[in-house]
Design an enzyme around this catalytic site. Structure first.
Site, PDB file in Angstrom:
ATOM      1  NE  ARG A  52      -2.633   0.261   3.162  1.00  0.00           N
ATOM      2  CZ  ARG A  52      -2.441   0.279   4.638  1.00  0.00           C
ATOM      3  NH1 ARG A  52      -1.358   0.952   4.720  1.00  0.00           N
ATOM      4  NH2 ARG A  52      -2.971  -1.158   5.321  1.00  0.00           N
ATOM      5  CE1 TYR A 104     -15.474  14.449 -14.375  1.00  0.00           C
ATOM      6  CE2 TYR A 104     -15.050  14.103 -12.194  1.00  0.00           C
ATOM      7  CZ  TYR A 104     -15.106  13.199 -13.388  1.00  0.00           C
ATOM      8  OH  TYR A 104     -15.437  12.187 -13.215  1.00  0.00           O
ATOM      9  CG  ASP A 176      -8.645  18.743 -12.860  1.00  0.00           C
ATOM     10  OD1 ASP A 176      -8.198  18.918 -13.279  1.00  0.00           O
ATOM     11  OD2 ASP A 176      -9.545  18.499 -11.883  1.00  0.00           O
ATOM     12  CE  LYS A 201     -11.302  11.517 -17.228  1.00  0.00           C
ATOM     13  NZ  LYS A 201     -11.633  12.254 -16.294  1.00  0.00           N
TER      14      LYS A 201
HETATM   15  C1  LIG Z   1     -12.051  13.171 -14.944  1.00  0.00           C
HETATM   16  C2  LIG Z   1     -11.862  13.967 -14.323  1.00  0.00           C
HETATM   17  C3  LIG Z   1     -11.676  13.895 -13.261  1.00  0.00           C
HETATM   18  C4  LIG Z   1     -11.910  12.562 -11.940  1.00  0.00           C
HETATM   19  O1  LIG Z   1     -11.069  11.739 -12.585  1.00  0.00           O
HETATM   20  P1  LIG Z   1     -11.147  10.141 -12.603  1.00  0.00           P
HETATM   21  O2  LIG Z   1      -9.484   9.719 -12.910  1.00  0.00           O
HETATM   22  O3  LIG Z   1     -12.058   9.814 -13.412  1.00  0.00           O
HETATM   23  O4  LIG Z   1     -11.493   9.891 -11.102  1.00  0.00           O
HETATM   24  C5  LIG Z   1     -11.249  14.787 -12.137  1.00  0.00           C
HETATM   25  N1  LIG Z   1     -10.873  16.564 -13.395  1.00  0.00           N
HETATM   26  C6  LIG Z   1     -11.081  15.718 -14.313  1.00  0.00           C
HETATM   27  C7  LIG Z   1     -11.098  17.386 -14.842  1.00  0.00           C
HETATM   28  C8  LIG Z   1     -11.872  15.197 -15.283  1.00  0.00           C
HETATM   29  O5  LIG Z   1     -11.581  15.393 -16.437  1.00  0.00           O
END
Ligand SMILES: *Cc1c(COP(=O)(O)O)cnc(C)c1O
Length: 385
Positions: A52, A104, A176, A201
């Site tokens: 972990r 998001y 982000d 992504k």
């Molecule tokens: C998809 C996304 C998230 C969340 O990420 P996950 O991997 O789906 O938990 C956060 N911020 C943005 C801009 C996203 O596109």
């Protein structure tokens, strides 16, 4: 340790954090599918005690992502939300956060439905003019959370301006950076303290892994985040770490094609008679185009469109009539996706709140993939007729 700063982005994407396997010379980092590590005598482990806390496949990936962001430290989490959750756990009851009004959907949901219950207060502010942030700062403010470009209306937030405000007021700035990827934008270099990615992504890039990451060059913040990761347990597994190590090797090549295809499609849709409005930061008439030009290398493959005069039924008809684009949540993979934010990715945001920032029922979001652009254009043409 290799000094990655002397190498270019593509070289780091392929090599950073990775050495041939010391036992066999295997060029690819092995998948260390293990939960624990044998010790010769109690407490004498080789830096790995329990998986972990640390796993060598994950460590290689963490170093690679850190190198791509120009950061000292990287940490991977079981999802993007897991990574954000760790940042929120730096806070205490009574603390306040200033964030954007176009986020998001999952980020909005976590702030309002989870951490608000722990006594943390969130201000959702139009951050496209960074000076608006100042009106919400008080003695309890601890964190600025910026998402740029935003999802799905492609607002651009001036990271350097946010960083200046954060420094002046002794706040943490977290960005982000999911939509831009480290190839297009490096927030730490503009003064941010923490960068978050939904690795799911562009970094993973092949729609086969859910993962998150945080990077920072602040040792104190890193130590706290590592403590949270190890204590709370949102760690990703070694197999997923391997898949992302593999995916990330082509990040720069994929991003160039996402940007190329994105531009062609944005230009095609801009003058299309069925399109009322298009959101893409590469257009000179985008409200923060100059900032986008300053802080991003290129404008990416995320585009949102509003269909002219379309009700929900017509919007659904268009969304369901693509042959190359697939109707699905998520983004950043090699394949092109179309998404209806109001009922899919942003369904957890109250209608009035989302409509205020332009997430209307006839808005569709495109994640332009790296297929042949002629095929994508043809697909748009037939779906929009
Ligand atoms: C998809 C996304 C998230 C969340 O990420 P996950 O991997 O789906 O938990 C956060 N911020 C943005 C801009 C996203 O596109």
């Amino acid at each position: 340790m290799t000094d990655n700063s002397k190498f270019g982005f593509g070289t780091n994407a392929i090599h950073a954090g990775q050495e041939p396997d010391p036992t066999t010379g295997a060029i690819m980092t092995p998948i260390y599918q293990t939960s624990t590590y044998v010790q010769e005598s109690p407490g004498t482990n080789k830096g790995y005690g329990y998986a972990r806390g640390k796993n060598p496949t994950r460590v290689a990936l963490e170093k690679c992502i850190a190198a791509l962001e120009g950061a000292e430290f990287g940490l991977c989490f079981s999802s993007g939300m897991g990574a954000m959750d760790a940042v929120c756990k730096l806070l205490r009851p009574g603390d306040e956060v200033i964030t954007g009004d176009d986020l998001y959907g999952g980020s909005y949901r976590m702030f309002t439905k989870i951490f608000a219950n722990y006594g943390i207060k969130f201000h959702f502010v139009n951050m496209t003019d960074a000076s608006n942030i100042k009106n919400f700062i008080n003695k309890n403010t601890k964190l600025i959370w910026a998402e740029t470009p935003t999802n799905p209306t492609m607002q651009i937030i001036d990271i350097a301006a946010c960083a200046a405000i954060a420094k002046e007021n002794n706040l943490i700035l977290a960005v982000d950076n999911t939509f831009a990827s480290p190839y297009l934008q490096n927030p730490l270099k503009l003064g941010a303290d923490i960068v978050m990615h939904s690795v799911t992504k562009y970094l993973g890039g092949h729609s086969d892994v859910v993962m998150g990451a945080l990077v920072t060059s602040n040792k104190e913040i890193y130590d706290q985040l590592y403590f949270i990761l190890n204590s709370c347990g949102a760690n990703p597994g070694p197999m997923d770490s391997f898949l992302v190590l593999r995916g990330i090797k082509t990040l720069h090549v994929r991003m160039d094609r996402h940007c190329f295809n994105g531009r062609k499609i944005a230009e095609y849709l801009k003058t299309h008679p069925k399109i009322e409005k298009i959101y893409w930061p590469g257009f000179p008439d985008h409200p923060n185009h100059e900032i986008a030009k300053k802080q991003m290398k290129d404008f990416g493959g995320m585009i949102s469109i509003v269909l002219k005069g379309a009700d929900l039924k017509e919007t659904f008809r268009v969304a369901s009539s693509f042959k190359v684009f697939s109707l699905a949540e998520s983004l950043g993979g090699v394949e092109s996706l179309i998404n209806h934010p109001a009922t899919m990715t942003h369904a957890s945001i109250p209608k009035e709140d989302r409509e205020r920032v332009g997430v209307v029922d006839n808005l569709l979001r495109l994640s332009v993939g790296i297929e042949n652009v002629e095929d994508l254009l043809e697909d748009l043409k037939q779906a929009l007729k």
